[in-house]
Design an enzyme around this catalytic site. Structure first.
Site, PDB file in Angstrom:
ATOM      1  N   HIS A 150     -11.277  10.255  28.493  1.00  0.00           N
ATOM      2  CA  HIS A 150     -11.383   9.983  29.918  1.00  0.00           C
ATOM      3  C   HIS A 150     -10.489  10.984  30.646  1.00  0.00           C
ATOM      4  CE1 HIS A 150     -12.971   5.631  29.364  1.00  0.00           C
ATOM      5  NE2 HIS A 150     -13.944   6.510  29.475  1.00  0.00           N
ATOM      6  N   HIS A 203       0.094   3.116  33.562  1.00  0.00           N
ATOM      7  CA  HIS A 203      -1.351   3.209  33.794  1.00  0.00           C
ATOM      8  C   HIS A 203      -1.808   2.185  34.837  1.00  0.00           C
ATOM      9  CE1 HIS A 203      -5.737   3.413  32.762  1.00  0.00           C
ATOM     10  NE2 HIS A 203      -5.429   4.647  32.434  1.00  0.00           N
ATOM     11  N   HIS A 207      -7.720   9.830  24.351  1.00  0.00           N
ATOM     12  CA  HIS A 207      -9.170   9.704  24.504  1.00  0.00           C
ATOM     13  C   HIS A 207      -9.657  10.636  25.609  1.00  0.00           C
ATOM     14  CE1 HIS A 207      -7.750   6.961  27.595  1.00  0.00           C
ATOM     15  NE2 HIS A 207      -8.962   6.702  28.026  1.00  0.00           N
ATOM     16  N   HIS A 233     -11.485   0.721  23.455  1.00  0.00           N
ATOM     17  CA  HIS A 233     -11.738   1.144  24.823  1.00  0.00           C
ATOM     18  C   HIS A 233     -13.231   1.434  24.932  1.00  0.00           C
ATOM     19  CE1 HIS A 233     -10.371   2.358  28.676  1.00  0.00           C
ATOM     20  NE2 HIS A 233     -10.457   3.660  28.510  1.00  0.00           N
ATOM     21  N   ASP A 259      -5.211   3.472  26.875  1.00  0.00           N
ATOM     22  CA  ASP A 259      -6.181   2.518  27.433  1.00  0.00           C
ATOM     23  C   ASP A 259      -6.784   1.651  26.329  1.00  0.00           C
ATOM     24  OD1 ASP A 259      -5.576   4.147  29.499  1.00  0.00           O
ATOM     25  OD2 ASP A 259      -7.635   4.615  30.060  1.00  0.00           O
ATOM     26  N   ASP A 312      -8.532  11.064  33.099  1.00  0.00           N
ATOM     27  CA  ASP A 312      -7.142  10.807  33.490  1.00  0.00           C
ATOM     28  C   ASP A 312      -6.174  10.967  32.310  1.00  0.00           C
ATOM     29  OD1 ASP A 312      -8.475   8.500  32.541  1.00  0.00           O
ATOM     30  OD2 ASP A 312      -6.970   7.167  33.388  1.00  0.00           O
ATOM     31  N   HIS A 313      -6.699  11.337  31.141  1.00  0.00           N
ATOM     32  CA  HIS A 313      -5.827  11.541  29.977  1.00  0.00           C
ATOM     33  C   HIS A 313      -5.895  12.961  29.423  1.00  0.00           C
ATOM     34  CE1 HIS A 313      -4.851   7.216  29.543  1.00  0.00           C
ATOM     35  NE2 HIS A 313      -5.934   7.147  30.297  1.00  0.00           N
TER      36      HIS A 313
HETATM   37 ZN   LIG Z   1      -7.015   5.888  31.689  1.00  0.00          ZN
HETATM   38 ZN   LIG Z   2      -9.770   5.359  29.622  1.00  0.00          ZN
END
Ligand SMILES: [Zn+2]
Ligand SMILES: [Zn+2]
Length: 317
Positions: free
Chosen positions: A64, A270, A62, A142, A212, A66-67
């Protein structure tokens, strides 16, 4: 045949000095796959000596940061390295647009073809089918569109028993035996019975990556019997409400899913940066699902049994 995952990042949201955001390197046989690519993934790949020249497929769960914030840098470095091999990228709608815009304004022209395939946020879908492995996405829940990924070995051939292999059998006949077919002569009489010369194949192994997500009990059916289940565990049960509000899961919820799915092992990751010590998350999960492990950066986790040790008396053509 090797099948393992090496963890490159175990953190969530922002990078910290001790935890990088999500990225994983999955190896099957000699083929590597990158799953998510948080900021700093390139450095982690260098640190753990991963050979990105062999990488052909990247999966992004996805959008976000952090990915995927590590992705433009990694793609650009491949180009600076004069890569010419095509690269296949799978991710949510919009990822191609983000990259195209980025490359346009940075005047970057990749030296290799980049093929993008949009993932389906509402139904499972096969993304890669190779001789030995099928990789598919499945929907998670999510705040934005998000999918997990399932790496499933294809059914294997039966194993020829080394001491019994008939000396006069042709390569085609041995192949038929491996498929479980009896070999007959011109009159239709059985020359070699598959049961006499082969043993059943080792079970196919599966790895599920649950990025997530809210706790989704219905995933248990889709992931039934999976060998290794990676599941986010951003919070502990004391923050269950917060997990719900932010569309994340607790360690106990991840364990409940592993238990309901009949997974063989659970790998938690995570982690929220509020947890300096993550052992309480492990405790919480192990009360529900004892075969729980904590993701650790740089550590590799085997997926399923190790077939290689079983194969001593078997001939694998
Ligand atoms: Zn994340
Ligand atoms: Zn996320």
């Amino acid at each position: 045949m090797h099948f393992h995952v090496t963890i490159l990042g175990t953190g969530s949201a922002t990078p910290t000095l001790h935890r990088h955001p999500t990225a994983q390197w999955v190896m099957h046989d000699h083929d590597p796959f990158l799953v998510d690519c948080g900021e700093g993934t390139q450095v982690q790949l260098l640190r753990y000596r991963m050979r990105i020249s062999k990488l052909k497929h990247i999966f992004i769960s996805h959008l976000h940061g952090d990915h995927y914030y590590g992705l433009p840098g990694l793609l650009t470095s491949m180009s600076l390295g004069q890569r010419t091999e095509p690269l296949y990228l799978y991710g949510p709608r919009g990822l191609d647009e983000i990259l195209t815009t980025h490359f346009r304004y940075s005047d970057t022209r990749l030296t290799y073809p980049l093929h993008f395939q949009e993932t389906n946020p509402v139904a499972p879908e096969v993304l890669v089918e190779s001789e030995h492995l099928t990789i598919s996405s499945f929907p998670l829940r999510h705040r934005i569109a998000c999918t997990g990924f399932l790496f499933a070995e294809n059914p294997r051939y039966r194993n020829l028993i080394r001491e019994k292999v008939p000396a006069d059998a042709s390569h085609e006949e041995l192949h038929a035996l491996k498929l479980g077919q009896d070999v007959r002569d011109a009159e239709g009489n059985i020359r070699f019975a598959a049961d006499d010369f082969t043993l059943p194949p080792a079970p196919s192994r599966r790895y599920a990556f649950c990025s997530d997500t809210l706790y989704l009990p219905e995933l248990a059916e889709h992931l039934e019997g999976v060998d290794l289940l990676y599941h986010e565990a951003t919070f502990g049960e004391e923050l269950r409400e917060r997990a719900l509000r932010t569309y994340h899961s607790t360690a106990a919820q991840a364990a409940q899913l592993a238990s309901d799915a009949g997974a063989k092992e659970l790998l938690l990751g995570h982690f929220s940066s509020r947890y300096k010590d993550i052992l309480p998350l492990l405790d919480e999960a192990q009360k529900i699902f004892p075969s729980t492990l904590l993701a650790e950066e740089g550590r590799s986790f085997p997926i399923g049994y190790r077939t290689d040790s079983l194969a001593d008396n078997l001939l694998d053509l």
